[in-house]
Every structure is written in C-alpha cells, then in structure tokens.
Design an enzyme around this catalytic site. Structure first.
Site, PDB file in Angstrom:
ATOM      1  N   SER A 213      21.750  -2.904  32.133  1.00  0.00           N
ATOM      2  CA  SER A 213      20.972  -3.895  32.859  1.00  0.00           C
ATOM      3  C   SER A 213      21.225  -3.747  34.362  1.00  0.00           C
ATOM      4  O   SER A 213      20.948  -2.701  34.924  1.00  0.00           O
ATOM      5  CB  SER A 213      21.290  -5.297  32.340  1.00  0.00           C
ATOM      6  OG  SER A 213      20.369  -6.244  32.824  1.00  0.00           O
ATOM      7  N   GLU A 324      13.467  -5.937  24.619  1.00  0.00           N
ATOM      8  CA  GLU A 324      13.834  -6.287  25.993  1.00  0.00           C
ATOM      9  C   GLU A 324      13.163  -7.581  26.443  1.00  0.00           C
ATOM     10  O   GLU A 324      13.609  -8.225  27.392  1.00  0.00           O
ATOM     11  CB  GLU A 324      13.456  -5.153  26.947  1.00  0.00           C
ATOM     12  CG  GLU A 324      14.123  -3.818  26.658  1.00  0.00           C
ATOM     13  CD  GLU A 324      15.587  -3.765  27.080  1.00  0.00           C
ATOM     14  OE1 GLU A 324      16.111  -4.791  27.560  1.00  0.00           O
ATOM     15  OE2 GLU A 324      16.193  -2.693  26.937  1.00  0.00           O
ATOM     16  N   HIS A 409      17.824  -7.430  24.553  1.00  0.00           N
ATOM     17  CA  HIS A 409      18.457  -6.872  25.750  1.00  0.00           C
ATOM     18  C   HIS A 409      19.976  -6.975  25.611  1.00  0.00           C
ATOM     19  O   HIS A 409      20.511  -8.025  25.251  1.00  0.00           O
ATOM     20  CB  HIS A 409      17.984  -7.662  26.974  1.00  0.00           C
ATOM     21  CG  HIS A 409      18.470  -7.139  28.272  1.00  0.00           C
ATOM     22  ND1 HIS A 409      18.056  -5.942  28.805  1.00  0.00           N
ATOM     23  CD2 HIS A 409      19.343  -7.671  29.180  1.00  0.00           C
ATOM     24  CE1 HIS A 409      18.635  -5.758  29.978  1.00  0.00           C
ATOM     25  NE2 HIS A 409      19.427  -6.789  30.226  1.00  0.00           N
TER      26      HIS A 409
END
Length: 503
Positions: A213, A324, A409
C-alpha cells in the site's frame, strides 16, 4: 562492564517468550554504539534502534540528521513508539495496525536476523497505512530469519509531519529538498542498512526493499528517486498502485497553508510558529499524503521515471489483490466513484458482467484503475531491463468464507510473512491457509536470495507485455494469460493521458 552487566540483568528480567521463559540476550555493535537484543526461537531480534536523530524542535520538517552516538550498551529488546498518527480511542489497532505509544521521536527500526548469519540477504520493509498510519514494529520477521533472510522494518514520518509543504518550511530549507520528509526517512534507513547490516550477518550488497500500500507506493518512489539508487538491489511492490499524477512544490505549499489556516494558523506564520503547533493538531489534519515531485529530491513521478527509462533498473515483483475495493468501505460505491474514475460508456462496455449493478461495477473499476491496471503497466515498463514479475492475489482465508469472496486490500501480508499477527489466533488458521503462506513466503524468500521468485513446482514467468502472463495466488494458483485484459486496457487508456509521461 558494570553498565553492560546491569543492562543485561534488566533486559533478561523482562524479556520473555510467550510461555513466560526468560529469553537469552544477544549483542551487536553498530556505528552509533553497542546494542543488546534478545534471542527468540528462530531469530536474534533487535528493536527500537534509532537510525536518525529525533525529528523534533528545530528538526521538525527538516531532513533526517545523524544519531548522537552512545557508549553504554543500549537496550533494544522492546518495540519503540509509532510516529504520530490517529489512534482508536478504544485502544484497538487503527487502519495501519498500530496502537499504543506514539512520539515524534520515532525514527527507529527493528532487525530480525538469522542466528549465526553471515552474508545473508536483506529485506527492508516499508509499512502501509495511507502515509498516515502504521508502524514497522507491528511486523514480525522471524519466519524470514528462520529461512536465512535478515529483515529490517522501519518507521518513517507520517501525515502532516511526513509529507507537508508550506512557504515557511520551504524558506527554512534554504534551497535544500523539502516536503518529502517521510521519503527522506526511508532513504536514511536504507543508508543505515548499508552501514550497519553486516553487524547482524546481512549482506549490504543484496538488499530487497519491499512494502505494501503506502509502503508499495514508497517503494516505487524510491525507484524514481536518484539519491536512493544503489541502496538496494531488488524491489517488491504489494498493492502500491503505479499511476501517479504530477504536482509541484508550489501547489503543495498552497495545500499546506490552507490546511494550517483551517486550524487557525495564518499563512504568514514563520517556521518557529509552525514548529510550535501541538502535534495533536497536526495529526488531526486529514488530507492526501505521500511522495510528490518537489523538484529536488523527486524530480519525476514514479510513472514518469518508468516511462522515460529513468527508474532504477532492478528485478521487481509487483501485484495487487482481487478485492482492493475494500478501501472504499462497506457503503455503496456508485456516483462518487464513477466521477472519480471518469467513467465513460466505452469503459462500461469493458465490464459486461458487472453492468447490471452500479455498486459492483464501481468496485471492479476501482480495483482495476488504482491497483490492477497500474501494476500491469509498471511491470510492462520495467520488463525492458531487469526482469519483472506480476501477480494477482485472490486467495480468501478459510475463516472468511463463504461471506467473503475477494481478497481485501492488505490480505496478502500474512501469507507473505507467514505470520498471522496479533489479532488472529492459530485456531482459525486452516491447513489451506498455511499452504498458501508457505507458497508465497517461499516466493519472496527466493527472490530476496537470488533475484528470481521460485514458487513451488509452478514456474512463474517474468512479465512480458507481448505474452501478458502473471501468477495468480488463489484457490487454485497458477499462471494466467491476458488476465482481465479488456478491463485493464480500458482503464489504462483512460488513465495515461493525465500522467504527463512525455519528456
């Protein structure tokens, strides 16, 4: 000697394994002084090692400075504080996984080293959290150390302390780079590794920088930052996007001045006034943070550097997850997402399976635009030099099925690290979960050791845009060809014009 003995006694009295047994001690000497850590089952562990001076007082919004050396052995058995960030009032970990103590004096790192290591490969982890939350201390690298890799996890300044510009800050910088303080911290940590990792058995000429990330975005930023070249030899980007719109220091100064004006700080405030602002007020400023083109440290976005052939040419793994869109939260993701994506009828036509449900369509487009499409594009740009490997992670842990159908995510982190974290009891981890962790962990370890990921019996081919093959880590893992090609092509066509890739 008396000081060392007293320190050792203190550490030994408090350092315990989960079963309550006292842990043996281990020492090392780094360029700033001697340190004492603890010996766990699979690793020598040193925590809370300062790699730069505390960025407080005159060093708030300044480049990281050298650590003041010490002579007495320094205790490094316990985690240090997180960098200032929003925390949950109930004490639960925040979105970046951090809780507990925090302090502006936070530029420290942690080392997990194999016992009796010599010349071992090194992996430096940059944590995620939207450049606003997270900490290096929440990651446990013992599985990597067990398999012969030295792991370093780092802190870096976050939020308005890490990525912030203001006319007064620029004036105080005196022509030196400013604004990207978190990125400067990451470079300082990598320089620390070059100077010191041999003391833990690591090879400074075999360093892999990896992150997820915000950490993945930071890794891409490092690839694009000339002063970071040579500090690492390989890179891994997990859900780190890859399409970055350019901005300027002047634009970021305007944003910073407006943000401070909103909390009562006049635009004419001097640097001393800014450095006197209580840290709590700065943490509360909610904005988009992260590396940007400041004109000195970063002169190009990662996208521009890759497209122009200016990025560091190192072996690369890059990929993203199937869900995501979890970043959007549970609310319906329709009109606002469509506006952000600039959705056209042509884009919608690329998603016939999702056309009947606006929420599902928006989520699919978000995943492809912000993670899947950029990862494929980055792999394609990088493929002309050192090899790049592209992946798609779709595995859903057994404890989440059948309610969850896509990998959220950050879901891959526990498998890469082969570590289930503080909030996951082993009783809910299935044999299938363990097999996935063993597979992904082996891929990352082999890449760190040799520059080529070896993933069980299935060969993972390097990415080539002409053949368009990636590795899917899922319920049935394997190589996929032309994965979501129509959808990713549509997103790429829409996104690239705004990136100003031409020289």
């Amino acid at each position: 000697m008396a000081l060392a003995a007293a320190l050792a006694a203190g550490v030994s009295a408090r350092a315990q394994d989960p079963g309550g047994a006292r842990l043996p001690l281990v020492s090392a000497r780094i360029d700033s002084g001697p340190i004492v850590g603890v010996v766990h089952e699979t690793a020598n562990v040193f925590r809370d090692i300062p790699f730069a001076a505390p960025p407080v007082g005159l060093l708030r919004w300044a480049p990281p400075q050298p650590v003041a050396p010490w002579t007495a052995p320094r205790e490094t058995a316990y985690p240090g504080p997180s960098c200032p960030q929003p925390m949950n009032a109930n004490g639960a970990p925040n979105s970046g996984g951090a809780n507990g103590a925090q302090s502006e004096d936070c530029l420290q790192l942690n080392v997990f080293a194999p016992k009796a290591a010599k010349g071992a490969p090194v992996m430096v982890w940059i944590h995620g959290g939207g450049h606003q939350t997270g900490a290096g201390s929440i990651y446990d690298g013992q599985a990597f150390a067990r398999d012969g890799v030295v792991v370093v996890t780092i802190n870096y300044r976050l939020g308005a302390l890490g990525y912030f510009a203001h006319p007064a800050i620029t004036k105080a910088a005196g022509g030196q780079p400013t604004g990207n303080f978190g990125l400067m911290d990451q470079i300082a940590a990598l320089k620390w590794v070059q100077r010191n990792i041999a003391a833990f058995g690591g090879d400074p000429k075999n360093v892999t920088v990896f992150g997820e990330s915000a950490g993945g975005m930071s890794t891409l930023a490092l690839l694009a930052t000339p002063s970071a070249k040579g500090l690492y030899q390989k890179a891994i980007v997990e859900s780190g996007a890859g399409w970055f719109k350019p901005t300027t220091l002047a634009a970021k100064e305007q944003e910073g001045a407006a943000a401070l004006a909103a909390i009562g700080v006049p635009e004419t405030a001097a640097i001393d006034d800014l450095r006197a602002i209580p840290v709590e007020k700065l943490v509360a400023i909610d904005a988009e943070y992260g590396p940007f083109t400041d004109g000195k440290l970063m002169t190009e976005t990662p996208s521009q550097a890759l497209a122009r052939g200016h990025a560091a040419d190192v072996p690369l793994i890059i990929g993203s997850n199937s869900g995501e869109d979890s970043l959007l939260g549970p609310a319906k993701a329709t009109s606002a997402s469509f506006a952000r994506l600039g959705v056209t009828d042509a884009m919608k036509a690329a998603y016939p399976a999702d056309a009947g449900d606006d929420d599902r369509l928006a989520r699919a487009m978000f995943t492809d635009r912000f993670m899947g499409g950029p990862a494929r594009w980055v792999a394609a740009q990088a493929s002309g030099g050192q090899p790049a490997w592209l992946y798609h992670f779709s595995y859903v842990g057994g404890r989440f099925r059948p309610a969850m159908t896509r990998a959220t995510h950050a879901a891959e982190i526990q498998y890469v690290w082969e570590y289930w974290g503080r909030r996951t009891p082993m009783s809910v981890v299935t044999d299938e979960d363990k097999a996935m962790a063993a597979l992904m962990h082996a891929c990352w370890v082999s890449f760190a050791k040799t520059g080529t990921p070896v993933c069980g019996s299935t060969a993972w081919p390097a990415y080539d845009p002409r053949t368009d093959r990636l590795m899917e880590f899922g319920a049935s893992s394997g190589v996929r060809t032309n994965f979501r090609k129509v959808q990713l092509d549509a997103q790429q066509t829409a996104a690239l014009p705004s990136l100003k890739l031409a020289k």
